[in-house]
Design a protein around this motif. Structure first.
Motif, PDB file in Angstrom:
ATOM      1  N   ALA A   1       3.483  10.712 -12.862  1.00  0.00           N
ATOM      2  CA  ALA A   1       2.293  10.917 -13.674  1.00  0.00           C
ATOM      3  C   ALA A   1       1.024  10.513 -12.937  1.00  0.00           C
ATOM      4  N   LYS A   2       1.126   9.520 -12.084  1.00  0.00           N
ATOM      5  CA  LYS A   2      -0.033   9.027 -11.344  1.00  0.00           C
ATOM      6  C   LYS A   2      -0.086   9.533  -9.906  1.00  0.00           C
ATOM      7  N   ASN A   3       0.913  10.322  -9.499  1.00  0.00           N
ATOM      8  CA  ASN A   3       1.005  10.818  -8.127  1.00  0.00           C
ATOM      9  C   ASN A   3       0.933   9.679  -7.110  1.00  0.00           C
ATOM     10  N   THR A   4       1.717   8.654  -7.369  1.00  0.00           N
ATOM     11  CA  THR A   4       1.735   7.505  -6.480  1.00  0.00           C
ATOM     12  C   THR A   4       3.155   7.188  -6.033  1.00  0.00           C
ATOM     13  N   VAL A   5       3.249   6.566  -4.886  1.00  0.00           N
ATOM     14  CA  VAL A   5       4.511   6.060  -4.372  1.00  0.00           C
ATOM     15  C   VAL A   5       4.274   4.635  -3.902  1.00  0.00           C
ATOM     16  N   ALA A   6       5.267   3.780  -4.093  1.00  0.00           N
ATOM     17  CA  ALA A   6       5.155   2.385  -3.691  1.00  0.00           C
ATOM     18  C   ALA A   6       6.305   2.008  -2.771  1.00  0.00           C
ATOM     19  N   LEU A   7       6.054   1.039  -1.923  1.00  0.00           N
ATOM     20  CA  LEU A   7       7.080   0.494  -1.049  1.00  0.00           C
ATOM     21  C   LEU A   7       7.090  -1.014  -1.225  1.00  0.00           C
ATOM     22  N   GLN A   8       8.107  -1.513  -1.918  1.00  0.00           N
ATOM     23  CA  GLN A   8       8.289  -2.947  -2.082  1.00  0.00           C
ATOM     24  C   GLN A   8       9.050  -3.473  -0.877  1.00  0.00           C
ATOM     25  N   MET A   9       8.443  -4.393  -0.144  1.00  0.00           N
ATOM     26  CA  MET A   9       9.021  -4.919   1.079  1.00  0.00           C
ATOM     27  C   MET A   9       9.325  -6.400   0.882  1.00  0.00           C
ATOM     28  N   ASN A  10      10.602  -6.736   0.891  1.00  0.00           N
ATOM     29  CA  ASN A  10      11.053  -8.111   0.744  1.00  0.00           C
ATOM     30  C   ASN A  10      11.698  -8.587   2.040  1.00  0.00           C
ATOM     31  N   SER A  11      11.854  -9.902   2.154  1.00  0.00           N
ATOM     32  CA  SER A  11      12.483 -10.505   3.335  1.00  0.00           C
ATOM     33  C   SER A  11      11.884  -9.965   4.625  1.00  0.00           C
ATOM     34  N   LEU A  12      10.578  -9.946   4.686  1.00  0.00           N
ATOM     35  CA  LEU A  12       9.887  -9.363   5.829  1.00  0.00           C
ATOM     36  C   LEU A  12      10.148 -10.151   7.105  1.00  0.00           C
ATOM     37  N   LYS A  13      10.229  -9.417   8.203  1.00  0.00           N
ATOM     38  CA  LYS A  13      10.481  -9.976   9.518  1.00  0.00           C
ATOM     39  C   LYS A  13       9.313  -9.662  10.442  1.00  0.00           C
ATOM     40  N   PRO A  14       9.098 -10.468  11.482  1.00  0.00           N
ATOM     41  CA  PRO A  14       8.013 -10.153  12.424  1.00  0.00           C
ATOM     42  C   PRO A  14       8.100  -8.748  13.000  1.00  0.00           C
ATOM     43  N   GLU A  15       9.298  -8.223  13.189  1.00  0.00           N
ATOM     44  CA  GLU A  15       9.447  -6.880  13.722  1.00  0.00           C
ATOM     45  C   GLU A  15       9.025  -5.785  12.746  1.00  0.00           C
ATOM     46  N   ASP A  16       8.724  -6.150  11.501  1.00  0.00           N
ATOM     47  CA  ASP A  16       8.170  -5.198  10.549  1.00  0.00           C
ATOM     48  C   ASP A  16       6.668  -5.013  10.723  1.00  0.00           C
ATOM     49  N   THR A  17       6.049  -5.826  11.566  1.00  0.00           N
ATOM     50  CA  THR A  17       4.612  -5.730  11.804  1.00  0.00           C
ATOM     51  C   THR A  17       4.256  -4.358  12.371  1.00  0.00           C
ATOM     52  N   ALA A  18       3.347  -3.664  11.702  1.00  0.00           N
ATOM     53  CA  ALA A  18       2.958  -2.323  12.112  1.00  0.00           C
ATOM     54  C   ALA A  18       1.872  -1.822  11.172  1.00  0.00           C
ATOM     55  N   VAL A  19       1.273  -0.699  11.534  1.00  0.00           N
ATOM     56  CA  VAL A  19       0.450   0.049  10.603  1.00  0.00           C
ATOM     57  C   VAL A  19       1.373   0.986   9.837  1.00  0.00           C
ATOM     58  N   TYR A  20       1.314   0.934   8.529  1.00  0.00           N
ATOM     59  CA  TYR A  20       2.168   1.747   7.680  1.00  0.00           C
ATOM     60  C   TYR A  20       1.373   2.929   7.151  1.00  0.00           C
ATOM     61  N   TYR A  21       1.947   4.124   7.313  1.00  0.00           N
ATOM     62  CA  TYR A  21       1.287   5.360   6.927  1.00  0.00           C
ATOM     63  C   TYR A  21       2.050   6.054   5.810  1.00  0.00           C
ATOM     64  N   CYS A  22       1.348   6.469   4.790  1.00  0.00           N
ATOM     65  CA  CYS A  22       1.912   7.289   3.733  1.00  0.00           C
ATOM     66  C   CYS A  22       1.889   8.753   4.165  1.00  0.00           C
ATOM     67  N   ALA A  23       2.875   9.524   3.718  1.00  0.00           N
ATOM     68  CA  ALA A  23       2.943  10.938   4.055  1.00  0.00           C
ATOM     69  C   ALA A  23       3.603  11.722   2.929  1.00  0.00           C
ATOM     70  N   VAL A  24       3.268  13.004   2.846  1.00  0.00           N
ATOM     71  CA  VAL A  24       3.942  13.922   1.939  1.00  0.00           C
ATOM     72  C   VAL A  24       4.591  15.020   2.760  1.00  0.00           C
ATOM     73  N   SER A  25       5.693  15.577   2.243  1.00  0.00           N
ATOM     74  CA  SER A  25       6.475  16.541   2.993  1.00  0.00           C
ATOM     75  C   SER A  25       6.998  17.634   2.085  1.00  0.00           C
ATOM     76  N   ARG A  26       7.206  18.816   2.666  1.00  0.00           N
ATOM     77  CA  ARG A  26       7.848  19.918   1.971  1.00  0.00           C
ATOM     78  C   ARG A  26       9.361  19.887   2.128  1.00  0.00           C
ATOM     79  N   ALA A  27       9.873  19.009   2.966  1.00  0.00           N
ATOM     80  CA  ALA A  27      11.298  18.914   3.236  1.00  0.00           C
ATOM     81  C   ALA A  27      11.976  17.932   2.298  1.00  0.00           C
TER      82      ALA A  27
END
Length: 123
Positions: free
Chosen positions: A75-101
């Protein structure tokens, strides 16, 4: 013709949690899935997770299974990513994307990218 806006990035200690959100605006009626990629400095952009817009099927890279959860609000055209137990190797720029696949081949037909949100996990 789809614009994506991410939010929720920040600095967190290892073991902590963050929740990323992405809102899609514009012509959103034809995309099949929404999801997330990430890119650390000097590394290639990599797939993180995706969710089907109609059926809700999800797909994750192995390194985040059991720690990250992707969800959607049609209804809101939104997506969320809940990230738990984060590790240093998760450090990055996170990009949202939409796909036809489908979610299993999300990267094959990406039509729009967000500008990214920084996630930094300290040890």
């Amino acid at each position: 013709q789809v614009q994506l806006a991410e939010s929720g990035g920040g600095l967190v200690q290892a073991g902590g949690s963050l929740r990323l959100s992405c809102e899609a605006t514009g012509r959103t009626s034809r995309f099949s899935a929404m999801g997330w990629f990430r890119q650390a400095p000097g590394k290639e952009r990599e797939f993180v997770a995706a969710i089907s817009w109609t059926g809700g099927s999800t797909y994750y890279r192995d390194s985040v299974k059991g720690r990250f959860t992707i969800s959607r609000d049609n209804a809101k055209n939104t997506v969320a990513l809940q990230m738990n137990s984060l590790k240093p190797e998760d450090t990055a720029v996170y990009y949202c994307a939409v796909s036809r696949a489908l979610v299993s081949s999300f990267a094959a037909a990406i039509t729009s990218w967000g500008l990214g949100t920084q996630v930094t996990v300290s040890s």
